[in-house]
Design an enzyme around this catalytic site. Structure first.
Site, PDB file in Angstrom:
ATOM      1  N   ARG A  14      -1.130  19.673   4.912  1.00 22.79           N
ATOM      2  CA  ARG A  14      -1.338  20.468   6.158  1.00 22.79           C
ATOM      3  C   ARG A  14      -0.179  20.057   7.526  1.00 22.79           C
ATOM      4  O   ARG A  14      -0.086  20.879   8.123  1.00 22.79           O
ATOM      5  CB  ARG A  14      -2.531  20.253   6.616  1.00 22.79           C
TER       6      ARG A  14
ATOM      7  N   TYR B  81       0.397  43.040  22.105  1.00 21.87           N
ATOM      8  CA  TYR B  81      -0.244  43.235  20.944  1.00 21.87           C
ATOM      9  C   TYR B  81      -1.774  43.351  21.214  1.00 21.87           C
ATOM     10  O   TYR B  81      -2.409  42.340  21.665  1.00 21.87           O
ATOM     11  CB  TYR B  81       0.241  42.164  19.990  1.00 21.87           C
TER      12      TYR B  81
ATOM     13  N   ASP C  24       5.932  36.603  22.669  1.00 20.64           N
ATOM     14  CA  ASP C  24       5.928  37.290  21.353  1.00 20.64           C
ATOM     15  C   ASP C  24       7.230  37.815  21.107  1.00 20.64           C
ATOM     16  O   ASP C  24       7.604  38.899  21.498  1.00 20.64           O
ATOM     17  CB  ASP C  24       4.841  38.125  21.279  1.00 20.64           C
TER      18      ASP C  24
ATOM     19  N   LYS D 270       5.995  40.497   9.725  1.00 18.07           N
ATOM     20  CA  LYS D 270       6.951  41.676   9.840  1.00 18.07           C
ATOM     21  C   LYS D 270       8.121  41.178   9.235  1.00 18.07           C
ATOM     22  O   LYS D 270       8.432  41.564   8.121  1.00 18.07           O
ATOM     23  CB  LYS D 270       6.964  41.904  11.468  1.00 18.07           C
TER      24      LYS D 270
HETATM   25  C1  PLP Z   1       1.834  42.443  13.921  1.00 16.91           C
HETATM   26  C2  PLP Z   1       1.915  41.601  15.272  1.00 16.91           C
HETATM   27  C3  PLP Z   1       1.485  40.574  15.238  1.00 16.91           C
HETATM   28  C4  PLP Z   1       0.168  39.817  14.472  1.00 16.91           C
HETATM   29  O1  PLP Z   1       0.831  39.548  13.185  1.00 16.91           O
HETATM   30  P1  PLP Z   1      -0.075  39.457  11.993  1.00 16.91           P
HETATM   31  O2  PLP Z   1       0.708  38.521  11.018  1.00 16.91           O
HETATM   32  O3  PLP Z   1      -0.560  40.788  11.669  1.00 16.91           O
HETATM   33  O4  PLP Z   1      -1.255  38.499  12.331  1.00 16.91           O
HETATM   34  C5  PLP Z   1       1.506  39.698  16.628  1.00 16.91           C
HETATM   35  N1  PLP Z   1       2.470  40.354  17.550  1.00 16.91           N
HETATM   36  C6  PLP Z   1       3.165  41.489  17.290  1.00 16.91           C
HETATM   37  C7  PLP Z   1       3.974  41.929  18.353  1.00 16.91           C
HETATM   38  C8  PLP Z   1       2.882  42.240  15.904  1.00 16.91           C
HETATM   39  O5  PLP Z   1       3.248  43.356  15.943  1.00 16.91           O
END
Ligand code: PLP
Length: 392
Positions: free
Chosen positions: A57, A110, A182, A207
């Site tokens: 970890r 988000y 983010d 993503k």
């Molecule tokens: C999808 C997304 C997240 C979360 O990602 P996951 O891997 O689905 O938990 C966080 N911030 C933004 C802007 C996103 O589009």
């Protein structure tokens, strides 16, 4: 090195791995030490420029390969991995907040990040104020003596407002407030948060970094000043990611530049085409010159990803279903950043509190995939024909 070159080379060390191009996938929990002395020394700091594998970890060459690539691309000090993007946001917030603190959260965050603020963070005594994403330096008026973190996300989820990141960072610095951003929309390739003074960046690697809709992962990166606090929070929360998923993420990074160039050009072409449609009221894409966020986007970002919004003139649900159900290339589903095109209707009204969403048109969020633009346009064109027929 240019960004395109960094994408290909950062985090890879072929000549430490028999010349093999990609880093090895190390599946690890227990790590054995040959002697009692080595076991006792396991937690001593590694010699400068080196790293130690002490427990699964706590980091392995597999996690360093993807972490080093992300840290390098974003301009940060170092990166830690989490099993999802939401976990990365949670780690970043929990690492820097404590009971009694005040958090300034962008109103266009988000959705699940908002839920975290209203749930766990509230229960643990953190108070959140949501702020207008376009307020820039005026955010100073919302700062309290207890404000500890300003959280940014630019452009905003679903509605794509661009923030003045350097202006907010300057205010935060003056008040000794930590900025967390983010950076999922742009990915590390189109926006380097640390060049703009951000302290901690959050990336849903699910993503564009993974890029093929086949793994979930998050990454949190800090500058040197905030690295120890981030690492402690990440460690205390027991965060890590699976070895095979980390491998997929590092493999995804290698094609990030070419994929994003295509996501960008397809996204812009679709946005321009949609803008000319009679069914469309407005297009929410900071890459379009008339978009309210265009100047800030042009100043700070190196490109636009494939994710944008469209507000249609108000539509009956049945007409919308006729349009969306028959699409052949645009899939309907959550998440984005893979090679395929997607569309979902967006619900914003209940996800805003600082700046009410008063638009009564139908909001669609599009993800422009890597298909040929003419095929994507033909698919949407046929969709609008079905919409029109259903209305008639
Ligand atoms: C999808 C997304 C997240 C979360 O990602 P996951 O891997 O689905 O938990 C966080 N911030 C933004 C802007 C996103 O589009």
């Amino acid at each position: 090195m240019r960004d395109e070159t960094e994408v290909v080379h950062l985090g890879r060390k072929p000549h430490s791995n028999y010349g093999v191009v990609n880093p090895p996938v190390l599946h690890a929990s227990t790590v054995l030490f040959p002697t009692l002395a080595a076991l006792e020394a396991a937690h001593d700091p590694a010699p400068p420029g080196e790293r130690k594998v002490v427990y699964g970890r706590r980091g392995t060459p597999t996690s360093w390969a993807i972490g080093d690539a992300i840290a390098g691309l974003e301009g940060g000090f170092d990166t830690l991995l989490t099993p999802s993007g939401l976990a990365a946001a949670a780690v970043a917030l929990i690492a820097f907040l404590k009971a009694g603190d005040h958090l300034l959260m962008v109103d266009t965050a988000y959705g699940p990040t908002r839920t975290l603020c209203e749930g766990i963070l509230k229960r643990f005594g953190v108070e959140t104020t949501y702020y207008d994403p376009t307020m820039g330096a005026r955010i100073e008026g919302l700062i309290r003596p207890t404000t500890r973190v300003i959280y940014l996300e630019s452009p905003g989820s679903l509605t794509f407002e661009v923030q003045d990141v350097p202006a907010i960072v300057e205010v935060a610095r003056a008040h000794d407030i930590v900025t967390i951003m983010d950076n999922t929309w742009a990915s590390p390739y189109f926006f380097r948060p640390f060049d703009h003074g951000v302290d901690v960046s959050v990336q849903a690697a699910t993503k564009y970094i993974v890029g093929h809709s086949d793994a979930m992962m998050g990454a949190v990166t800090a500058n040197e000043r905030h690295w120890k606090t981030l690492m402690a929070g990440h460690g205390d929360l027991g965060q890590f990611a699976g070895a095979d998923d980390m491998y997929l993420a590092q493999r995804g990074v290698r094609t990030l530049a070419v994929r994003l160039e295509r996501h960008q050009s397809n996204g812009l072409a679709l946005a321009r085409w949609l803008e000319g449609r009679p069914e469309v009221r407005r297009v929410l894409h900071p890459g379009l010159p008339q978009d309210p966020g265009h100047q800030l986007w042009k100043r700070d970002f190196k490109g636009a990803s494939g994710l944008f919004g469209v507000v249609l003139h108000p539509q009956e649900r049945a007409a919308l279903a006729a349009m969306l159900d028959g699409l052949k290339l645009f899939g309907m589903g959550y998440s984005w950043g893979g090679y395929e095109s997607l569309v979902i209707p967006g619900q914003v009204r209940h996800a805003r509190s600082a700046v009410p969403w008063t638009e009564d048109g139908t909001l669609l969020r599009f993800h422009a995939g890597l298909e040929h633009i003419d095929d994507l346009i033909a698919d949407l064109d046929a969709g609008f024909a079905r919409l029109k027929a259903a209305r008639a």
